[in-house]
Design a protein around this motif. Structure first.
Motif: not given
Lengths: 287, 533, 311
Positions: C13-23, C25-29, C63-65, C68-76
């Motif tokens: 689960l932690v790894a998945l969170l890390g993956v979303t965060f990294l992905a 952040t890169v996309a945001y930049l 805020v965008q992240y 993003f997580l919130w929508r991801l949790a809803h498979a969006d």
């Protein structure tokens, strides 16, 4: 894919046996060094070896087929392919070398403390490595390349270094872990040496042979990744003679000008092959 | 290349419908014999289709497909002349501010619903409303009351009236000679309220309109269009069009040769010499200029391009002949208005390729050793930009190419002090010189970011001519004003025009109606048909 | 054991969170104006601003992240700049990638292991040398070059296979060969190394000495022991393939995730790129998790504590 090719036998997942029936002496190292010398020679002496400037565009119905004037033909802008190949070696080697330095620096920074301190530090750092490794390297490189406002030599090697460091970190961690338990390290610690001193004075020197192996592997991976990025149109800016970019162009022209597709690939193969042979040999010696 | 005929746009006071309310037969349609019934046409494009919502579609391929599904009041003939489409006729008031349209009787949407003037009113207001988020709405800003709808303060647009099911009245804030051109854009197409409101953003993937085709499916990279059974216009006999998107350029020729493609979207540069030397292929190749001009843009407020001599030097330094050959086919540009455009000036000579003259001008401007600069490009232009780079190197100008994603590119060169120079192309919204000269060179289009006048070219005399032309009704005197403006612009050289784009494609022998159109880029899908084999 | 499973799951689960965060952040930049891109080259400035507001691109990063997580949790996964839901786009491009990855992976294992086993069994210098050369070339050759050459020879020149695209078994052959080139070499070497060790062990020697038929010894005794470690490697390689087929897909115009990502990269369709990167990284995390959970069952000798390594 290529990034992980050699990670297997060096991590604890797979063990290479002793006394494997590979070639007996060291013809591998010799061949590898020879190939590398050829490429380095091409890079260094490019201005004297090249029959033309890599930038001059010949007018006429480019791409021109091989002729006495253009030994390997020209690209679609009428530039001499041989000259571009020779000058391309400079960029390939520069990126392979510098990106490897970046990867080594980050890998040591992460791997040394992880292996030495173990426990929470190790756990946290290795989880970071795992997260980064979860991303397929080329996708990550492509994404990072897109983040940069523009590309030049510096940014491209930074991208490759940022993708390549995880293998280094894992290997360094493993070696440090093993070295930590050695008598001479224990002794140094017992004599009151701090972690910084132990790491720098007692552990780091023993990592050198490993680092040499990892570096030559990593340089090969970096060159492949650079060629790949250029092939996807995300490498060095034009008009840099980059091997990957030449292959990208070749694919557009291969019905009309198939000669464009052969030599840049051979150049990559020779360079990366040479580095990998050296790494193979070093790796086998250490076991 | 076919001869280019220009039809100056007449002042259309009354255009009667041809042949008693029947759909005006397109000039190119149904010339030779009966078409093959039940034919399927297979096409491929290298790009993606971004949207099929007329309110959003703006790029070449999206609009080409939208135009087959959703049409509007007026359309173009085989050239740049406007002809009735869903409107059977129209009148313009003497002050040029009111247009009264009469709709053709009996037209239905592709879902069977009848089309009324109210549907047109809804469709135009839909584009204007902020919740639609259409970036094309500013085209309709000239309609009275449009700004209130755009701002969200009004639901209905006062200037759009539907007094009867077949009567539509549009009132403008000021006379606009190009208004009918705007109505011919796909964003003015009529869509059914019932479907569009329910679908919301999904309308982009499930559009309904009035057109010869309707969308059967769009899965992955394949679109299937089928004949619209409710369509009352010409029947080309084609039952189905299959359009594959994002097909690699390298694959086009082999797949054409394997007869998997009926028309290629282009002839790749790498195949051009082969096609031209093969007598059979040559017969099947279609080539004609379209209204796109490629140019090197220079920011006239950034050093060293703030000096007119430097900009002229660049114009002398570039080899236009070579530029025109690199994409496979093109015509060296002598000015900004391409030959397909009303107002094109065939007497313009343009700058010759004269490196010596360029070096001389650079010396006069105080750059005897040349200078360094950065040219912004996207990957799509990189080979052509590399050729320019080499041309400029020849006169001492060292150019660094900065290849970035299109979003960064467009953002940068339109920004104040963003890009000293860039490789660009312009395709007009409609065939009127204002869509080139006014947009790109009028000082009112200079803004700190997103400036359409990205060269930041400012010349009061040019502004005056453009303003005057804008108020002048369509016709030769108006075009003369634009020609005058263009000559002044070229002398000041904020851009180095490079070449006029020539569209190329290959058709199978039995395919007809694939000719290049000066306004509708790519194919006019509605015209495609097959001869019986 | 239960503790191990729980720990492993938590880490997943932690790894998945890390993956979303990294992905994310890169996309945001990613620089440049996505709104401008969407608006098209001829758009007016206020329309661009309007689009920016609509897409929430004017919000701060965290805020965008969070959104993003919130929508991801809803498979969006959000919408592409073309208006199409990203989940839909990925669902369309995932099956071709899975097909290609699976056939390529099976080739690696089948041909790689057979080749490795053959060389190990024959035990002669020439075979060993040939395998070494093969594995070095396989590791050093750019995948896309192999693809370009295969394409030229077998599709353009000989016309045996179509030039790119998908839709039939014939379309699959060249991409699979391209993908297989490096992998077969790698697995052959790996299998060879493991088998070579096993074959020198006493029980195998005994079995051989007893005159048991060769293939039986190899299959019954040696392969089973030797290949178990390959499971972890092969498992994570399969997951890695989901995002690692970028070049093969690009060369062959294969309508999968890798080509999608590269294509959208030039269009800066950040939501789609983010989606592809996330899906491929998530596949790696999940498959590694499964391997770690299953591996102790396959090989009882593995001490549960030591399996942490495989993370």
């Amino acid at each position: 894919m290529a990034a992980q090719l050699f990670s297997g036998p060096m991590t604890s997942r797979a063990r290479q046996p002793r006394g494997a029936a590979w070639l007996a002496a060291r013809p591998l190292l010799a061949t590898g060094l020879l190939l590398l010398c050829v490429v380095v020679g091409a890079a260094v002496f490019a201005p004297w070896l090249a029959p033309h400037s890599p930038l001059t565009q010949a007018r006429g119905d480019a791409p021109l087929p091989p002729s006495t004037h253009f030994p390997l033909g020209t690209d679609s802008l009428g530039r001499d392919l041989l000259s571009r190949l020779l000058f391309g070696a400079r960029y390939s080697l520069a990126i392979g070398g510098c990106a490897t330095l970046v990867a080594l620096a980050i890998g040591l920074l992460v791997g040394l403390p992880a292996g030495y301190f173990g426990g929470m530090v190790d756990g946290a750092l290795m989880r970071l490595v795992d997260v980064v490794m979860a991303f397929p390297s080329i996708l990550l490189a492509v994404a990072l390349a897109a983040v940069l406002p523009y590309r030049n030599l510096g940014t491209v090697l930074l991208v490759i270094g940022l993708v390549n460091w995880t293998t280094v970190a894992r290997v360094v961690r493993g070696e440090t872990l093993a070295l930590r338990e050695q008598a001479f390290v224990e002794a140094a610690r017992a004599l009151g040496a701090g972690p910084g001193r132990v790491l720098l004075r007692h552990i780091a020197p023993h990592l050198a042979p490993t680092l040499l192996t990892v570096a030559s592997l990593s340089a090969g991976t970096a060159i492949l990744l650079d060629a790949g990025l250029s092939y996807l149109g995300m490498g060095l800016p034009q008009p840099t003679p980059s091997w990957g970019d030449m292959l990208r162009e070749a694919q557009r022209w291969y019905r009309a000008a198939p000669w464009l597709a052969v030599w840049p690939g051979v150049a990559v193969l020779i360079t990366v092959g040479g580095l990998n042979m050296i790494a193979f040999d070093l790796q086998r010696r250490r076991r | 290349m076919r001869p280019i005929a220009f039809v100056a746009m007449p002042i259309l006071l009354v255009v009667a419908a041809v042949a008693g309310g029947c759909r005006a037969p397109g000039d190119g349609a149904l010339r030779s014999g009966a078409p093959a019934r039940g034919a399927t046409i297979r096409l491929a494009i290298t790009d993606d289709i971004k949207t099929l919502d007329p309110a959003h579609a703006y790029d070449t391929y999206s609009t080409a497909v939208v135009h087959a599904l959703c049409t509007g009041l007026v359309d173009y003939d085989d050239g740049t002349r406007l002809v009735p489409d869903l409107a059977s006729r129209w009148e313009m008031s003497a002050d040029g501010r009111e247009y009264r349209f009469t709709l053709r009787p009996g037209i239905r949407f592709s879902n069977g619903e009848p089309v009324t003037a109210a549907a047109f009113k809804y469709s135009l207001e839909r584009v204007l409303r902020p919740e639609t988020g259409s970036n094309l709405r500013s085209f309709f800003a000239v309609i009275e009351g449009a700004e209130a709808v755009m701002a969200g303060s009004a639901r209905e647009c006062a200037g759009i009236q539907a007094p009867a099911p077949d009567r539509l009245i549009l009132r403008l804030k000021k006379p606009t000679p190009t208004f009918l051109n705007i109505l011919a854009m796909t964003c003015a197409a009529v869509v059914p309220r019932s479907v569009a409101e329910k679908a919301g953003r999904d309308f982009a993937r499930h559009p309904v309109g009035v057109g010869p085709y309707r969308l059967r499916s769009w899965e992955g990279s394949v679109l299937e269009l089928e004949r619209n059974p409710f369509y009352t216009g010409d029947d080309t006999g084609v039952r189905q069009i299959t359009l594959e998107t994002q097909v690699d350029e390298a694959v086009l020729m082999p797949r054409y040769e394997a007869r998997e493609l009926d028309v290629t979207p282009l002839i790749p540069a790498a195949e051009m010499s082969h096609v031209r030397s093969d007598p059979q292929l040559k017969q099947l190749a279609l080539e004609a200029p379209v209204s796109q001009t490629w140019y090197l843009g220079m920011n006239t407020r950034m050093k060293p391009f703030d000096d007119v001599r430097v900009r002229q030097a660049v114009n002398y330094a570039v080899d236009r002949e070579r530029q025109a050959r690199l994409p496979g086919a093109g015509v060296p540009a002598t000015g900004m208005l391409p030959p397909t455009m009303p107002g094109y000036n065939p007497r313009l000579k343009g700058y010759p390729h004269d490196p010596e003259r360029a070096r001389q001008l650079l010396r006069q401007a105080g750059y005897p050793a040349g200078f360094r600069t950065t040219m912004w490009i996207t990957d799509a232009y990189r080979r052509r930009a590399e050729a320019i780079q080499e041309d400029l190197r020849g006169v001492g100008i060292q150019v660094e190419l900065r290849s970035v994603a299109f979003g960064v590119y467009a953002d940068t060169y339109k920004r104040e002090n963003g890009a000293p120079c860039w490789y660009g192309g312009w395709y007009p919204d409609y065939p009127d010189p204002s869509s080139y000269l006014e947009v790109l060179f009028h000082s009112r289009n200079i803004s700190p970011t997103g400036a359409l006048n990205a060269t930041r070219y400012q010349n009061p005399e040019v502004d005056r001519l453009l303003d005057l032309a804008e108020r002048t009704p369509s016709g030769e005197p108006r075009l003369a004003l634009y020609r005058q403006a263009e000559e002044k612009i070229l002398a000041d050289a904020p851009v180095a025009p490079l070449y006029y784009e020539v569209e190329t494609r290959l058709r199978q022998p039995e395919v007809e109606g694939a000719e290049v159109h000066p306004v509708w880029r790519y194919l006019r899908l509605a015209r495609l048909r097959k001869r019986p084999s | 054991m239960i503790g191990y499973v729980l720990r492993r799951l938590a880490w997943g689960l932690v790894a998945l969170l890390g993956v979303t965060f990294l992905a994310f952040t890169v996309a945001y930049l990613v620089p440049g104006d996505a709104a401008q891109l969407l608006a098209g080259p001829n758009a007016r400035p206020d329309d661009v601003a309007n689009i920016r507001r609509q897409l929430g691109l004017d919000q701060p990063w965290l805020v965008q992240y969070a959104g993003f997580l919130w929508r991801l949790a809803h498979a969006d996964l959000g919408r592409s700049y073309t208006g199409q839901p990203v989940a839909e786009i990925i669902a369309q491009h995932l099956p071709p990638t899975l097909l290609l990855a699976a056939t390529g992976w099976i080739c690696w294992l089948v041909f790689g292991v057979s080749l490795g086993a053959l060389v190990a069994w024959r035990r002669n210098r020439a075979g060993d040398a040939a395998l070494l050369v093969f594995s070095i070339v396989g590791a050093s050759v750019p995948t896309f070059w192999v693809g370009v050459l295969l394409l030229y020879v077998f599709a353009v020149r000989l016309g045996w296979f179509p030039i790119g695209g998908s839709g039939s078994g014939r379309h699959l052959v060249l991409p699979t060969l391209t993908l297989a080139a490096a992998g077969v070499a790698y697995y052959a070497r790996l299998a060879h190394a493991h088998l070579d060790e096993t074959l020198t062990r006493d029980y195998v020697r005994t079995a051989r000495a007893k005159g048991l038929p060769g293939p039986l010894v190899l299959g019954r005794h040696a392969l089973r022991t030797a290949l178990l470690p390959l499971v972890t490697i092969a498992g994570s390689d399969l997951a890695g393939l989901v995002g690692g087929v970028v070049f093969t897909e690009s060369v062959f115009n294969w309508p999968g995730l890798g080509r999608l990502a590269v294509e959208r990269m030039t269009q800066q369709d950040v939501p789609v790129i983010l989606g592809v990167v996330l899906v491929s990284a998530t596949a790696v995390v999940l498959l590694n998790l499964v391997i770690d959970l299953v591996y102790p069952l396959l090989d009882p000798r593995v001490r549960v504590g030591g399996a942490q390594e495989a993370g």
